[in-house]
Design an enzyme around this catalytic site. Structure first.
Site, PDB file in Angstrom:
ATOM      1  N   HIS A   1       0.831  -1.207   0.000  1.00 49.87           N
ATOM      2  CA  HIS A   1       0.000   0.000   0.000  1.00 49.87           C
ATOM      3  C   HIS A   1       0.867   1.260   0.000  1.00 49.87           C
ATOM      4  CE1 HIS A   1      -3.444   2.546   1.256  1.00 49.87           C
ATOM      5  NE2 HIS A   1      -2.518   3.173   1.973  1.00 49.87           N
ATOM      6  N   GLU A   2       1.819   1.340   0.924  1.00 45.22           N
ATOM      7  CA  GLU A   2       2.685   2.521   1.017  1.00 45.22           C
ATOM      8  C   GLU A   2       3.601   2.638  -0.195  1.00 45.22           C
ATOM      9  OE1 GLU A   2       1.946   4.767   3.052  1.00 45.22           O
ATOM     10  OE2 GLU A   2       0.656   3.543   4.315  1.00 45.22           O
TER      11      GLU A   2
END
Length: 115
Positions: A53-54
């Site tokens: 996600h990051e």
């Protein structure tokens, strides 16, 4: 505020003097929040999802040139499970429609790999 926070960081580390590393951590705490204990409760699968996600935020920011990717962490900080710290290239009072759309893509990029 930063000096006081640096002192707290040093004290938490059991040190009697405040050093440069304590100030760096104090600035991070002011910008993105303190590290909390939630990391111990995360499974390996959850950590992998947070990392992807990051990374999505960081990758799209780099590709679209929305800012400088300063740091990516999967350590829970503040209220977030992970953080991609992206600093704008330059401050501007008004933003064009295209630039606004680019920032939106960057912010929503982390959700796409998680689906």
């Amino acid at each position: 505020m930063i000096c006081n926070q640096a002192g707290l960081v040093a004290r938490k580390a059991g040190e009697r003097e405040v050093g440069a590393a304590h100030f760096v951590e104090a600035i991070k705490i002011a910008r993105i929040g303190d590290i909390n204990g939630a990391e111990r409760a995360l499974s390996e699968d959850e950590r992998t999802r947070i990392a992807v996600h990051e990374a999505g935020h960081g990758l799209v920011a780099a590709l679209l040139g929305t800012g400088v990717l300063e740091e990516v962490t999967i350590l829970p900080r503040g209220g977030a499970l992970g953080v991609a710290l992206i600093t704008k290239m330059q401050a501007s009072i008004s933003i064009a429609r295209r630039r606004c759309a680019t920032r939106f893509r960057c912010c929503s990029a982390g959700a796409m790999p998680s689906c």
